[in-house]
Design a protein around this motif. Structure first.
Motif, mmCIF file in Angstrom:
data_model
loop_
_atom_site.group_PDB
_atom_site.id
_atom_site.type_symbol
_atom_site.label_atom_id
_atom_site.label_comp_id
_atom_site.label_asym_id
_atom_site.label_seq_id
_atom_site.Cartn_x
_atom_site.Cartn_y
_atom_site.Cartn_z
ATOM 1 N N ARG A 1 13.400 7.961 -16.643
ATOM 2 C CA ARG A 1 13.488 9.174 -15.838
ATOM 3 C C ARG A 1 14.920 9.688 -15.917
ATOM 4 N N GLU A 2 15.121 10.930 -15.464
ATOM 5 C CA GLU A 2 16.423 11.596 -15.564
ATOM 6 C C GLU A 2 17.580 10.698 -15.067
ATOM 7 N N ASP A 3 17.345 9.953 -13.984
ATOM 8 C CA ASP A 3 18.407 9.123 -13.420
ATOM 9 C C ASP A 3 18.214 7.630 -13.764
ATOM 10 N N GLU B 1 9.940 9.807 -19.670
ATOM 11 C CA GLU B 1 10.297 9.886 -18.242
ATOM 12 C C GLU B 1 9.426 8.988 -17.343
ATOM 13 N N ARG C 1 22.136 8.418 -17.943
ATOM 14 C CA ARG C 1 22.540 9.817 -18.032
ATOM 15 C C ARG C 1 23.237 10.238 -16.750
ATOM 16 N N LYS C 2 23.084 9.429 -15.692
ATOM 17 C CA LYS C 2 23.575 9.877 -14.387
ATOM 18 C C LYS C 2 24.565 8.923 -13.713
#
Ligand code: SAM
Length: 283
Positions: free
Chosen positions: A180-182, A147, A237-238
């Motif tokens: 990171r997540e996005d 991340e 992922r986003k």
């Protein structure tokens, strides 16, 4: 006497550029490195006899590998470039004032040294204070990272020699974890045209699809790459690369580009039917 650089693009087709002279030839621990001067394409960098860039058309590759994800992600602060020793991708990234840190991991220090000397138009931004160079295998560098990055750009050679590890499932999985997540990963995705390139492209796509929930492919016309038709991968992922395009915001920045624009951005994801079929086969 005429001097020509020739690269086989497949068993039955070759591509040649008339050269004026050879400016550099050397061998590192990893590969053979040459720089040529030509009238038609300016200076040319080749690794193991394959064209990496020419001064005339490198803007297409570097703009498309950089501005497509930058126009989608709303807040890129920390970027990892894997490969990219010619500096073209770093150059495009340094044009964004909001980017705070650019880590570039290149396996071959000699590529950077040669490009600084002979290709200053691409390699001219390595001294930007936000850039950190690390000379290491990209596969090793990303393993264990978690991340950390908003954007990873895989600006690699083909999947033979040192670049092989950058087309593996393990590598894409590690990139996904390092984001990171996005975060967004963009990679040079080979060409759909000649058989061997097409097989490499399908293998890369299959592995990226397995590692990321959103995985799309886009194209550009790059005259000095095999067949001239080149693909890039966009994985996240986003973010969806077209639905989440922030065209107005990107245009408001006023960056001057020669190939990329936000109309072309959406169009670049519309692929020829035969390419869609190749991709569908492995999805
Ligand atoms: N635009 C180019 C293309 O598609 O032909 C890529 C150019 S850039 C010069 C590719 C760089 O990736 C090379 O300098 C090479 O040394 C580097 N590279 C290859 N394998 C690598 C690895 N495993 N880790 C980090 N860098 C790598």
């Amino acid at each position: 006497m005429e001097l020509w650089f020739t690269e086989p693009h497949c068993e039955g087709a070759k591509f040649s550029i008339k050269v004026e002279r050879q400016l550099y030839s050397g061998r590192s621990e990893f590969q053979r490195i040459d720089v040529f001067e030509s009238r038609e394409f300016g200076r040319i960098l080749t690794l193991d006899g394959l064209v990496m860039l020419t001064e005339r058309d490198e803007f297409i590759y570097h703009e498309m590998i950089t501005h497509v994800p930058m126009a989608v992600h709303p807040n890129v602060k920390k970027v990892l470039v894997i490969g990219g020793g010619d500096g073209g991708t770093v150059r495009e990234l340094t044009r964004y004032p909001a980017v705070e840190r650019i880590d570039m991991v290149e396996i071959d220090e000699l590529v950077v040294e040669v490009c600084r000397k002979y290709l200053p138009r691409t390699a001219g931004c390595f001294d930007d204070p936000r850039v950190r160079l690390c000379f290491e295998d990209g596969l090793k560098f990303v393993s264990g990272k978690s991340e950390e990055y908003d954007l990873i750009i895989v600006d690699s050679t083909d999947p033979v020699g040192p670049g092989e590890g950058l087309f593996t499932r393990e590598f894409y999985g590690n990139c996904c974890k390092a984001l990171r997540e996005d975060g967004i990963m963009v990679n040079q995705h080979e060409s759909p045209y000649y058989d061997e390139d097409r097989r490499n492209m399908q293998r890369a796509h299959r592995r990226i699809v397995e590692s990321f929930p959103i995985s799309r492919v886009y194209q550009a016309h790059i005259p000095t790459y095999p067949s001239g038709h080149w693909l890039f991968g966009f994985a996240s992922r986003k973010y969806h690369p077209v639905k989440d395009l922030r065209a107005e915001e990107w245009n408001r920045m006023g960056l001057k580009t020669r190939y990329y624009n936000t109309r072309l951005h959406a169009g670049a994801f519309a692929l020829p039917t035969y390419v869609e079929e190749y991709l569908r086969e492995v999805e």
